[in-house]
Design a protein around this motif. Sequence first.
Motif, mmCIF file in Angstrom:
data_model
loop_
_atom_site.group_PDB
_atom_site.id
_atom_site.type_symbol
_atom_site.label_atom_id
_atom_site.label_comp_id
_atom_site.label_asym_id
_atom_site.label_seq_id
_atom_site.Cartn_x
_atom_site.Cartn_y
_atom_site.Cartn_z
ATOM 1 N N UNK A 45 19.714 -14.725 69.565
ATOM 2 C CA UNK A 45 20.617 -15.150 68.493
ATOM 3 C C UNK A 45 20.555 -16.648 68.271
ATOM 4 N N UNK A 46 20.335 -17.399 69.340
ATOM 5 C CA UNK A 46 20.280 -18.855 69.163
ATOM 6 C C UNK A 46 19.094 -19.227 68.294
ATOM 7 N N UNK A 47 17.966 -18.545 68.530
ATOM 8 C CA UNK A 47 16.787 -18.841 67.728
ATOM 9 C C UNK A 47 17.019 -18.442 66.282
ATOM 10 N N UNK A 48 17.706 -17.294 66.101
ATOM 11 C CA UNK A 48 17.960 -16.836 64.741
ATOM 12 C C UNK A 48 18.750 -17.875 63.979
ATOM 13 N N UNK A 49 19.716 -18.487 64.690
ATOM 14 C CA UNK A 49 20.582 -19.425 63.991
ATOM 15 C C UNK A 49 19.794 -20.598 63.460
ATOM 16 N N UNK A 50 18.723 -20.960 64.122
ATOM 17 C CA UNK A 50 17.949 -22.089 63.632
ATOM 18 C C UNK A 50 17.273 -21.718 62.308
ATOM 19 N N UNK A 51 17.322 -20.433 61.963
ATOM 20 C CA UNK A 51 16.766 -20.004 60.678
ATOM 21 C C UNK A 51 15.261 -19.890 60.745
ATOM 22 N N UNK A 52 14.670 -20.503 61.752
ATOM 23 C CA UNK A 52 13.216 -20.589 61.795
ATOM 24 C C UNK A 52 12.578 -19.229 62.066
ATOM 25 N N UNK A 53 13.015 -18.597 63.150
ATOM 26 C CA UNK A 53 12.390 -17.340 63.555
ATOM 27 C C UNK A 53 12.557 -16.280 62.472
ATOM 28 N N UNK A 54 13.785 -16.178 61.972
ATOM 29 C CA UNK A 54 14.054 -15.149 60.974
ATOM 30 C C UNK A 54 13.209 -15.374 59.721
ATOM 31 N N UNK A 55 13.193 -16.630 59.223
ATOM 32 C CA UNK A 55 12.446 -16.858 57.985
ATOM 33 C C UNK A 55 10.955 -16.675 58.239
ATOM 34 N N UNK A 56 10.511 -16.989 59.464
ATOM 35 C CA UNK A 56 9.097 -16.773 59.793
ATOM 36 C C UNK A 56 8.751 -15.297 59.723
ATOM 37 N N UNK A 57 9.625 -14.469 60.325
ATOM 38 C CA UNK A 57 9.338 -13.035 60.353
ATOM 39 C C UNK A 57 9.352 -12.466 58.935
ATOM 40 N N UNK A 58 10.399 -12.840 58.160
ATOM 41 C CA UNK A 58 10.494 -12.315 56.797
ATOM 42 C C UNK A 58 9.267 -12.749 55.996
ATOM 43 N N UNK A 59 8.916 -14.030 56.083
ATOM 44 C CA UNK A 59 7.774 -14.560 55.327
ATOM 45 C C UNK A 59 6.474 -13.886 55.733
ATOM 46 N N UNK A 60 6.298 -13.698 57.032
ATOM 47 C CA UNK A 60 5.051 -13.101 57.514
ATOM 48 C C UNK A 60 4.920 -11.643 57.088
ATOM 49 N N UNK A 61 6.036 -10.914 57.151
ATOM 50 C CA UNK A 61 5.970 -9.509 56.720
ATOM 51 C C UNK A 61 5.635 -9.461 55.221
ATOM 52 N N UNK A 62 6.251 -10.377 54.446
ATOM 53 C CA UNK A 62 5.963 -10.412 53.005
ATOM 54 C C UNK A 62 4.473 -10.689 52.754
ATOM 55 N N UNK A 63 3.900 -11.600 53.550
ATOM 56 C CA UNK A 63 2.487 -11.939 53.320
ATOM 57 C C UNK A 63 1.585 -10.728 53.529
ATOM 58 N N UNK A 64 2.050 -9.798 54.382
ATOM 59 C CA UNK A 64 1.193 -8.649 54.676
ATOM 60 C C UNK A 64 1.024 -7.711 53.488
ATOM 61 N N UNK A 65 1.875 -7.906 52.437
ATOM 62 C CA UNK A 65 1.724 -7.015 51.285
ATOM 63 C C UNK A 65 0.360 -7.215 50.623
ATOM 64 N N UNK A 66 -0.246 -8.382 50.829
ATOM 65 C CA UNK A 66 -1.547 -8.633 50.230
ATOM 66 C C UNK A 66 -2.685 -8.000 51.015
ATOM 67 N N UNK A 67 -2.362 -7.578 52.240
ATOM 68 C CA UNK A 67 -3.446 -7.128 53.112
ATOM 69 C C UNK A 67 -4.185 -5.929 52.518
ATOM 70 N N UNK A 68 -3.440 -4.903 52.143
ATOM 71 C CA UNK A 68 -4.119 -3.723 51.606
ATOM 72 C C UNK A 68 -4.692 -4.000 50.219
ATOM 73 N N UNK A 69 -3.817 -4.599 49.348
ATOM 74 C CA UNK A 69 -4.210 -4.783 47.946
ATOM 75 C C UNK A 69 -5.380 -5.731 47.761
ATOM 76 N N UNK A 70 -5.447 -6.769 48.604
ATOM 77 C CA UNK A 70 -6.441 -7.803 48.334
ATOM 78 C C UNK A 70 -7.458 -8.033 49.459
ATOM 79 N N UNK A 71 -7.221 -7.380 50.597
ATOM 80 C CA UNK A 71 -8.157 -7.592 51.703
ATOM 81 C C UNK A 71 -8.858 -6.300 52.105
ATOM 82 N N UNK A 72 -8.048 -5.250 52.254
ATOM 83 C CA UNK A 72 -8.589 -4.046 52.860
ATOM 84 C C UNK A 72 -9.403 -3.217 51.871
#
Length: 571
Positions: A104-131
């Motif tokens: 929870x402490x890491x979450x509060x820094x906003x960093x971990x959460x935004x990293x996870x959300x951003x990274x999952x979003x980036x994966x939407x390109x994997x099938x459409x544009x890479x695979x």
Amino acid sequence: MKQITKLLMEEKKDIYLSVLFGFLAAMGAVALFANSGYLISSAAIMPPLYVLTVSIALLKLFSFSRALSRYAERLYSHRATFTMLSSVRTHFFRRLEPLAPRISQKFKSGDLLSRIVGDVESLQNYFLRVYYPPLVMAAAFLATIAFTAYFSVITAAILILGVLVTGWFLPAWFSVRQKKKAEDVRQARGSVSTEATEFLYGFRDLKLHQQLDKKEAMLMDESAKYVDEQARASRKRLASRTWNQGAAFVVSWLVLTIGALLVTMGQLDGIFLAMLVMVSLTVFENVTPMAAYPSYKEESRQAAGRLENVMEDETSKIPDKTDPQPFPSGIPDVSFQNVTFTFPEEDRPALRNISFTIEKGSRTAVVGASGSGKSTLLQLLLSIYLPDQGEVKFGDLSTNRLQEEEIWQSVNAVLQDQHFFYGTIRENLLLAKSGAEDEELRTVLDRLKLEHLDLNEAVQEKAGNLSGGERQRLGLARALLRNVPVWLLDEPTSSVDAATEKHVLEEVYKEASEGTMIVVSHRLQGLEEMDQILVMDAGAVVESGTYQELMKRRGVFYSMKETEAELFMTG
Ligand SMILES: Nc1ncnc2c1ncn2[C@@H]1O[C@H](COP(=O)(O)OP(=O)(O)OP(=O)(O)O)[C@@H](O)[C@H]1O
């Protein structure tokens, strides 16, 4: 990346369908333009009418089939992408959920959460544009090259050369260069995010210390660097696309030039020349997505790598519980037996060889200087961490053998840092006891001297519209509503005035009269009513006993009381 690919591949049917329709759309386009080329050339030599009629009918057929296949390809590939994205999200949420109290402490820094959300979003390109673009491209080229070879092997060889350059060599070349660029953009984005978070959360303090301008300049600086990096990355992407299209164009010119040469040498029927040029121009349309392939591949690779790292790092901290048992029924004793604990990545133990027992139904206060380990004690009781040595027990069961959920269900925990949700007072109370009637909620508020709060009153983000004392009492109200057998209270009234504190604690003690209670406190008032007092210093319990026993002993607790009295007098 392997694990992500496995997750993505769960949507097999849509993947196969999108590759199939992608291939049919590409072939539809090639057939359409090949037929147009043939039609133009053959019309010039005035063939029988039926040849032109059949050719025009085919033209219509190919254009319909191309449009329909393209539609189906978009439909299935986007459906596959969204389903994959939702299964990746669910997968990470499932793995992250049990870790939430620990990170929870890491979450509060906003960093971990935004990293996870951003990274999952980036994966939407994997099938459409890479695979899937390379699969469609390879299939479309193989079929086209086979078709072209039937008319001219040399033209087919030029197409092979073209596909190697545009579909493999150029993307691989830009892939290598993109690796570094993607990392630079990510670092710049991270710095902006950190600066922005600090700027927003620290706004008031920065203003009070007249440091706002300096911090703002730093934020603007990082933001300019990020924009710069993004511009550079876009230029790289554009360069990749330009080179790719340039190479495809050169190949089409080669087909035309060499084809014309073959016609003059009598090795190719002139009627097919326009068709071959059109085929070449069309088939290279499938290479265009390959220009974006390097940047999306790199982005997906890094996003997947980071997600895996976060999960591996964090899941390694989950205690391994073998043979978990249900929480003991009734009201349990609570005990620590030779417990030593050091926070992860710290050298200094926060708790050292602690032993004590709290009888069932009794009330214990934990006192001691700031940083002496009082809150850590509660974290171990909540099984947020497990001891490195020794055992923390509810009844006869060690927390090593209890499911966390079972502990949390049976413990009324009012911790220092409570969260209140955006909504109403009612909604925040119902969190503790869903389905409770308004009458019951109002009674609890009255008991804690919060009668001035209306159940419909809005609670803003982090309860910013309530005072510190009101927030603490709202937290206690939730505990009163839950009323389970074990009470863990960490400085529950530190922001409440003395008169209200006395009243509020009396109400809580009344409610918890049957339960086992541990109260962490800075203040040394009202401890006469406790069955036991544990005095902590530098991670160890240095004294324990009732108020009278400790005062008689004239040890640490006695001197703390003396100091408090002196401060009170001088204050
Ligand atoms: N999440 C953490 N990671 C690393 N060290 C921590 C963490 N939380 C606390 N500590 C360290 O453990 C020690 C005990 O902290 P703890 O919060 O238990 O003290 P405390 O007695 O409750 O203090 P306070 O009265 O100020 O709340 C401190 O030295 C603190 O720096």
